[in-house]
Design a protein around this motif. Structure first.
Motif, PDB file in Angstrom:
ATOM      1  N   PHE A 108      -1.261   9.714  -2.466  1.00 32.58           N
ATOM      2  CA  PHE A 108      -0.995  10.749  -1.486  1.00 32.58           C
ATOM      3  C   PHE A 108      -2.077  10.867  -0.426  1.00 32.58           C
ATOM      4  O   PHE A 108      -1.819  11.803   0.789  1.00 32.58           O
ATOM      5  N   GLN A 109      -3.344  10.163  -0.324  1.00 27.55           N
ATOM      6  CA  GLN A 109      -4.390  10.507   0.679  1.00 27.55           C
ATOM      7  C   GLN A 109      -3.999   9.486   1.715  1.00 27.55           C
ATOM      8  O   GLN A 109      -4.914   9.559   2.683  1.00 27.55           O
ATOM      9  N   TYR A 110      -2.991   8.758   1.501  1.00 30.67           N
ATOM     10  CA  TYR A 110      -2.610   7.814   2.771  1.00 30.67           C
ATOM     11  C   TYR A 110      -1.567   8.187   3.597  1.00 30.67           C
ATOM     12  O   TYR A 110      -0.479   8.652   3.112  1.00 30.67           O
ATOM     13  N   GLN A 111      -1.989   8.054   4.895  1.00 35.17           N
ATOM     14  CA  GLN A 111      -0.870   8.906   5.894  1.00 35.17           C
ATOM     15  C   GLN A 111       0.095   8.073   6.294  1.00 35.17           C
ATOM     16  O   GLN A 111       1.315   8.160   6.880  1.00 35.17           O
ATOM     17  N   TYR A 112      -0.194   6.473   6.464  1.00 36.96           N
ATOM     18  CA  TYR A 112       0.519   5.567   7.358  1.00 36.96           C
ATOM     19  C   TYR A 112       0.525   4.391   6.809  1.00 36.96           C
ATOM     20  O   TYR A 112      -0.327   3.754   5.886  1.00 36.96           O
ATOM     21  N   TRP A 113       1.888   3.800   6.410  1.00 39.96           N
ATOM     22  CA  TRP A 113       1.991   2.603   5.494  1.00 39.96           C
ATOM     23  C   TRP A 113       2.766   1.486   6.322  1.00 39.96           C
ATOM     24  O   TRP A 113       3.397   1.711   7.377  1.00 39.96           O
ATOM     25  N   GLY A 114       2.510   0.265   5.775  1.00 40.68           N
ATOM     26  CA  GLY A 114       3.069  -0.694   6.266  1.00 40.68           C
ATOM     27  C   GLY A 114       4.507  -1.300   5.452  1.00 40.68           C
ATOM     28  O   GLY A 114       4.886  -0.308   4.542  1.00 40.68           O
TER      29      GLY A 114
END
Length: 123
Positions: A108-114
């Motif tokens: 949840f602390q990551y805002q952009y994903w591959g």
């Protein structure tokens, strides 16, 4: 912002792969980065994280000593070197960009994903 993960493939147990993650047109400057994976029928799990500028790392216990996360801040690329691969490492691997400079194992602390890259390890 779309991150691009690459480098997945089919490898025999004991083999190695290096995953790469880049974001064309975007810089990772100032942000922690992470790798997660999702095996068939299982929930996504944390694999490795690295802070900004890259002097601290953190790993899932089962990959410690086998996987290495690193970053090239000039090329704006993050890597996951995977050695001594095991069949249980088979999964879709995702890279992600954190909203913070510190490293984190929490998705949840990551805002952009591959989009993910498939790693298949045969026995």
């Amino acid at each position: 912002v779309q991150l691009q993960a690459s480098g997945g493939g089919l490898v025999q147990a004991g083999g190695s792969l290096r995953l790469s993650c880049a974001a064309p047109g975007r810089t990772f400057t100032g942000y922690g980065m992470g790798w997660f994976r999702q095996a068939p029928g299982k929930e996504r799990e944390f694999v490795a994280a690295i802070n900004w500028p890259g002097d601290s790392t953190y790993y899932l216990d089962s990959v410690k000593g086998r996987f290495t996360i690193s970053r090239d801040n000039v090329k704006n690329t993050v890597y996951l070197q995977m050695n001594s691969l095991k069949p249980e490492d088979t999964a879709v691997y995702y890279c992600a960009s954190s909203a913070f400079a510190t490293l984190s194992r929490y998705s949840f602390q990551y805002q952009y994903w591959g989009q993910g890259t498939l790693v298949t390890v045969s026995s």
